[in-house]
Design a protein around this motif. Structure first.
Motif, mmCIF file in Angstrom:
data_model
loop_
_atom_site.group_PDB
_atom_site.id
_atom_site.type_symbol
_atom_site.label_atom_id
_atom_site.label_comp_id
_atom_site.label_asym_id
_atom_site.label_seq_id
_atom_site.Cartn_x
_atom_site.Cartn_y
_atom_site.Cartn_z
ATOM 1 N N TYR A 33 36.163 65.493 89.132
ATOM 2 C CA TYR A 33 35.810 66.239 90.330
ATOM 3 C C TYR A 33 34.793 67.336 90.013
ATOM 4 C CZ TYR A 33 36.283 69.569 94.167
ATOM 5 O OH TYR A 33 36.019 70.440 95.196
ATOM 6 N N GLU A 34 34.997 68.025 88.898
ATOM 7 C CA GLU A 34 34.088 69.101 88.498
ATOM 8 C C GLU A 34 32.715 68.542 88.122
ATOM 9 O OE1 GLU A 34 34.653 72.203 88.897
ATOM 10 O OE2 GLU A 34 36.833 72.321 89.033
ATOM 11 N N ILE A 35 32.705 67.402 87.467
ATOM 12 C CA ILE A 35 31.430 66.767 87.105
ATOM 13 C C ILE A 35 30.713 66.301 88.366
ATOM 14 C CG2 ILE A 35 30.356 64.835 85.886
ATOM 15 C CD1 ILE A 35 32.554 65.145 83.751
ATOM 16 N N ALA A 36 31.470 65.792 89.338
ATOM 17 C CA ALA A 36 30.875 65.369 90.607
ATOM 18 C C ALA A 36 30.247 66.558 91.334
ATOM 19 C CB ALA A 36 31.918 64.683 91.488
ATOM 20 N N LEU A 37 30.921 67.716 91.315
ATOM 21 C CA LEU A 37 30.352 68.929 91.924
ATOM 22 C C LEU A 37 29.050 69.329 91.221
ATOM 23 C CD1 LEU A 37 33.417 71.282 92.538
ATOM 24 C CD2 LEU A 37 32.011 70.151 94.252
ATOM 25 N N ARG A 80 34.602 55.313 88.285
ATOM 26 C CA ARG A 80 33.220 55.347 87.803
ATOM 27 C C ARG A 80 32.474 54.036 88.056
ATOM 28 N NH1 ARG A 80 32.843 59.268 82.534
ATOM 29 N NH2 ARG A 80 34.028 60.984 83.434
ATOM 30 N N ALA A 81 33.213 52.942 88.261
ATOM 31 C CA ALA A 81 32.568 51.652 88.531
ATOM 32 C C ALA A 81 31.849 51.666 89.881
ATOM 33 C CB ALA A 81 33.605 50.531 88.501
ATOM 34 N N THR A 82 32.235 52.589 90.778
ATOM 35 C CA THR A 82 31.608 52.658 92.100
ATOM 36 C C THR A 82 30.390 53.587 92.125
ATOM 37 O OG1 THR A 82 33.020 54.490 92.813
ATOM 38 C CG2 THR A 82 33.840 52.236 93.220
ATOM 39 N N LEU A 83 30.130 54.226 91.006
ATOM 40 C CA LEU A 83 29.010 55.161 90.953
ATOM 41 C C LEU A 83 27.682 54.420 90.810
ATOM 42 C CD1 LEU A 83 30.492 57.824 88.484
ATOM 43 C CD2 LEU A 83 30.424 57.934 90.979
ATOM 44 N N PHE A 120 24.899 60.368 84.455
ATOM 45 C CA PHE A 120 25.238 61.789 84.492
ATOM 46 C C PHE A 120 26.671 62.010 84.018
ATOM 47 C CE2 PHE A 120 26.616 65.764 86.423
ATOM 48 C CZ PHE A 120 25.550 66.603 86.128
ATOM 49 N N PHE A 121 27.594 61.194 84.481
ATOM 50 C CA PHE A 121 28.996 61.328 84.069
ATOM 51 C C PHE A 121 29.141 61.091 82.573
ATOM 52 C CE2 PHE A 121 30.109 61.670 88.407
ATOM 53 C CZ PHE A 121 31.429 62.085 88.480
ATOM 54 N N SER A 122 28.466 60.081 82.069
ATOM 55 C CA SER A 122 28.543 59.768 80.653
ATOM 56 C C SER A 122 27.965 60.921 79.818
ATOM 57 C CB SER A 122 27.797 58.465 80.363
ATOM 58 O OG SER A 122 27.813 58.175 79.003
ATOM 59 N N LEU A 123 26.796 61.394 80.211
ATOM 60 C CA LEU A 123 26.164 62.518 79.535
ATOM 61 C C LEU A 123 27.064 63.749 79.568
ATOM 62 C CD1 LEU A 123 23.637 63.935 78.275
ATOM 63 C CD2 LEU A 123 22.902 64.379 80.629
ATOM 64 N N SER A 124 27.617 64.030 80.737
ATOM 65 C CA SER A 124 28.457 65.210 80.910
ATOM 66 C C SER A 124 29.691 65.153 80.017
ATOM 67 C CB SER A 124 28.878 65.358 82.375
ATOM 68 O OG SER A 124 27.731 65.561 83.183
ATOM 69 N N SER A 125 30.250 63.980 79.855
ATOM 70 C CA SER A 125 31.421 63.834 78.978
ATOM 71 C C SER A 125 31.087 64.302 77.567
ATOM 72 C CB SER A 125 31.896 62.381 78.955
ATOM 73 O OG SER A 125 32.374 62.019 80.228
#
Length: 188
Positions: free
Chosen positions: A173-177, A141-144, A151-156
């Motif tokens: 992977y699913e969150i990235a999709l 996630r540091a490379t995002l 988005f990743f944080s919200l999705s969690s």
């Protein structure tokens, strides 16, 4: 062809929603708009239906609720044969809740076609995560980018209740999709 008696039958009808295409120009013959429910996702058909309903006195809110119900119905029918263990009604309800969270957070209103795709994607994803034992590689996630991190944080947070309810862990992977599906709609 319609007879005069048939025209009287439709005298108070403003709109006909069908599940099949109607051959010919019957709608024009009787002066009624006919919309195939599956075409509600097409802009022109959707606008035609909304205009007729507004002209009949329906509020924008009730029109949106009708469209949301149609999307839900079509989503359930679309995944019913694909799901092996989950109840389509329950998993679509969870998918609607997830999509609603994204809409609220990003202050957007997704179109019917996108919602249908998301409901189906999320429903099948949940079942896939329940039945698959493999663990995908986590994303660093540091490379995002900052929007991706958000988005990743919200999705969690959004997926917490689904993870608890279905005893799954939504993989990065699913969150990235999901991000790839939504990024143009939430940041575009």
């Amino acid at each position: 062809l319609l007879t005069n008696h048939d025209r009287k039958f439709f005298s108070n009808t403003q709109l006909i929603l069908t599940t099949t295409d109607v051959a010919g120009d019957i709608g024009a013959d009787i002066g009624i708009d006919i919309v195939n429910v599956y075409n509600v996702f097409d802009k022109a058909s959707s606008q035609k239906m909304q205009t007729v309903l507004r002209n009949c006195g329906e509020s924008p809110q009730s029109i949106n609720e009708l469209i949301d119900r149609l999307v839900r119905f079509l989503s359930i029918e679309g995944i019913r044969g694909r799901l092996q263990i989950l109840n389509p009604d329950i998993v679509i309800q969870e998918s609607q809740r997830i999509v609603s969270h994204y809409e609220d957070f990003y202050n957007v209103k997704f179109g019917s076609r996108l919602k249908l795709n998301l409901y189906m994607h999320l429903s099948l994803m949940i079942e896939r995560m329940m039945t698959s034992k493999r663990n995908t590689t986590s994303i660093d996630r540091a490379t995002l980018t900052p929007p991706e991190q958000e988005f990743f944080s919200l999705s969690s947070g959004i997926f917490q209740s689904v993870e608890q309810k279905f005893n799954i862990k939504v993989q990065d992977y699913e969150i990235a999709l999901l991000y790839q599906l939504l990024k143009d709609f939430i940041f575009g």
